[in-house]
Design an enzyme around this catalytic site. Structure first.
Site, PDB file in Angstrom:
ATOM      1  N   PHE A 133      10.116  38.736  89.421  1.00 40.14           N
ATOM      2  CA  PHE A 133      10.032  37.333  89.038  1.00 40.14           C
ATOM      3  C   PHE A 133      11.109  36.501  89.749  1.00 40.14           C
ATOM      4  O   PHE A 133      11.171  36.493  90.956  1.00 40.14           O
ATOM      5  CB  PHE A 133      10.052  37.208  87.508  1.00 40.14           C
ATOM      6  CG  PHE A 133       8.854  37.885  86.878  1.00 40.14           C
ATOM      7  CD1 PHE A 133       7.608  37.284  86.885  1.00 40.14           C
ATOM      8  CD2 PHE A 133       8.958  39.170  86.332  1.00 40.14           C
ATOM      9  CE1 PHE A 133       6.493  37.923  86.338  1.00 40.14           C
ATOM     10  CE2 PHE A 133       7.856  39.815  85.774  1.00 40.14           C
ATOM     11  CZ  PHE A 133       6.627  39.182  85.784  1.00 40.14           C
ATOM     12  N   SER A 134      11.982  35.804  89.012  1.00 35.43           N
ATOM     13  CA  SER A 134      12.859  34.817  89.642  1.00 35.43           C
ATOM     14  C   SER A 134      13.980  35.400  90.487  1.00 35.43           C
ATOM     15  O   SER A 134      14.670  34.643  91.175  1.00 35.43           O
ATOM     16  CB  SER A 134      13.444  33.884  88.587  1.00 35.43           C
ATOM     17  OG  SER A 134      12.466  32.978  88.136  1.00 35.43           O
ATOM     18  N   LEU A 135      14.161  36.712  90.485  1.00 35.31           N
ATOM     19  CA  LEU A 135      15.089  37.283  91.449  1.00 35.31           C
ATOM     20  C   LEU A 135      14.619  36.958  92.863  1.00 35.31           C
ATOM     21  O   LEU A 135      15.416  36.933  93.813  1.00 35.31           O
ATOM     22  CB  LEU A 135      15.194  38.801  91.265  1.00 35.31           C
ATOM     23  CG  LEU A 135      16.245  39.312  90.278  1.00 35.31           C
ATOM     24  CD1 LEU A 135      16.050  38.745  88.889  1.00 35.31           C
ATOM     25  CD2 LEU A 135      16.261  40.836  90.236  1.00 35.31           C
ATOM     26  N   LYS A 184      13.880  34.140  93.984  1.00 31.89           N
ATOM     27  CA  LYS A 184      14.539  32.918  94.449  1.00 31.89           C
ATOM     28  C   LYS A 184      15.829  33.230  95.203  1.00 31.89           C
ATOM     29  O   LYS A 184      16.152  32.608  96.217  1.00 31.89           O
ATOM     30  CB  LYS A 184      14.848  31.990  93.268  1.00 31.89           C
ATOM     31  CG  LYS A 184      13.657  31.449  92.513  1.00 31.89           C
ATOM     32  CD  LYS A 184      14.138  30.510  91.404  1.00 31.89           C
ATOM     33  CE  LYS A 184      13.001  29.966  90.569  1.00 31.89           C
ATOM     34  NZ  LYS A 184      12.376  30.996  89.712  1.00 31.89           N
TER      35      LYS A 184
END
Length: 346
Positions: free
Chosen positions: A59-61, A63
């Site tokens: 998921f947002s890792l 980014k």
């Protein structure tokens, strides 16, 4: 498996906290892989064991890896972080800089108009919608977590600046946008706890649920999700690859660029998450909302459901935790992190 004796207590804390499903933990210390362990199962039924090379949607890792690609492009002279976004993307109507995009300050965390089904998987549909969107606040004046739009905003600037797709750039850093195969990544188990109904404001609902494909049950296990480029959310990686990357960032980037990238550019009330957050240029810094490290100089990112990666330059470590069992923790640390980080900093 790898477990340096000095980190046995950390590994014990990790194994005790996995519970249902599976997870992996990797730690690099002073440039050396000192922990590379995994535990539990990787399939929905709980029968297939987690393996050394089991990757999972983090998921947002994603980014943080995309941000690293942006900083490498800047170091090569392909990207000016202080330039207006329109220098690379002429159709973009918001007067903001590349640095503002990275620091969640551009005022574009969400799209107001309801997007049609399937938009999530259509790069052009999402970038065109963002190029035409009015900012929710004057760019640069405040910050708010660009939960999903971050990936298309930064990714499109990178695509135009470098001539390469975001998935090419992140693949070189150990993270696959989507899942190219062969084989299958770990099955993402259903989210435990309340979800969208706990979001604090209309802007947050749009940020996390427009397009509506984002909240479709089991979306992260679908072929459409794994085939798409959603650089803020659908990265797949092993804990080892993430810890290796964050253990090398000090060698990949010049000291000046790394200091600028990891300095606080946004600090305080978050317009989307309605709590205190801190961001560098693309990296999430420890905050009251996500206190993943007691060192304010640590930098990395958290991910939906419990994934975590960070580097602590003072301690000389990089740590990555990648679970497939998702737990909702609206504020504070994931309950599985605390014993691990407590053991690291003991």
């Amino acid at each position: 498996m790898i477990c340096d004796p000095a980190f046995e207590h950390v590994v014990e804390a990790f194994r005790d906290g996995v519970g249902k499903g599976g997870a992996a933990l990797a730690i690099v210390a002073d440039g050396r892989l000192v922990v590379d362990v995994w535990h539990g199962t990787r399939d929905e039924a709980g029968r297939l064991p987690w393996e050394r090379d089991t990757a999972v949607n983090v998921f947002s890792l994603s980014k943080a890896v995309l941000a690293t690609a942006a900083h490498l492009a800047a170091q090569r002279g392909q990207l000016d972080l202080d330039a207006a976004v329109t220098a690379y993307w002429p159709e973009f109507r918001t007067d903001t800089t590349v640095a503002d995009l990275l620091a969640h300050r551009s005022g574009l965390p969400a799209i107001r108009r309801k997007l049609p089904a399937g938009s999530l998987y259509d790069w052009t549909a999402m970038t065109d919608a963002l190029a035409a969107e009015e900012p929710w606040w004057p760019p640069g004046s405040r910050h708010g977590y660009h939960a999903v739009t971050f990936g298309w905003l930064v990714g499109e600037v990178l695509r135009r600046a470098t001539g390469r797709e975001p998935r090419e750039l992140t693949a070189e850093l150990g993270l696959s946008l989507g899942w190219p195969g062969p084989g299958e990544p770990a099955f993402v188990l259903p989210l435990e706890g309340a979800g969208i109904e706990r979001l604090p404001a209309p802007i947050a609902v749009r940020a996390f649920a427009n397009p509506a494909d984002l909240i479709a049950p089991g979306v992260a296990n679908t072929a459409a999700w794994r085939a798409a480029q959603i650089p803020a959310a659908n990265g797949h990686a092993t804990a080892r690859a993430l810890a290796d990357l964050f253990g090398r960032i000090g060698n990949l980037l010049t000291p000046t660029l790394l200091a600028e990238a990891t300095a606080p550019h946004s600090d305080g009330h978050d317009e989307v998450l309605a709590g205190p957050t801190r961001f560098g240029l693309g990296y999430m810094l420890p905050s009251g909302l996500r206190p993943y490290s007691p060192n304010p100089r640590a930098f990395g990112h958290t991910g939906a459901g419990g994934a975590l990666v960070f580097a602590d330059p003072d301690l000389g470590i990089a740590l990555a935790y990648t679970p497939n069992r998702l737990i909702t923790t609206p504020t504070g640390p994931d309950p599985r992190w605390t014993p691990i980080t407590d053991a690291v900093y003991a």
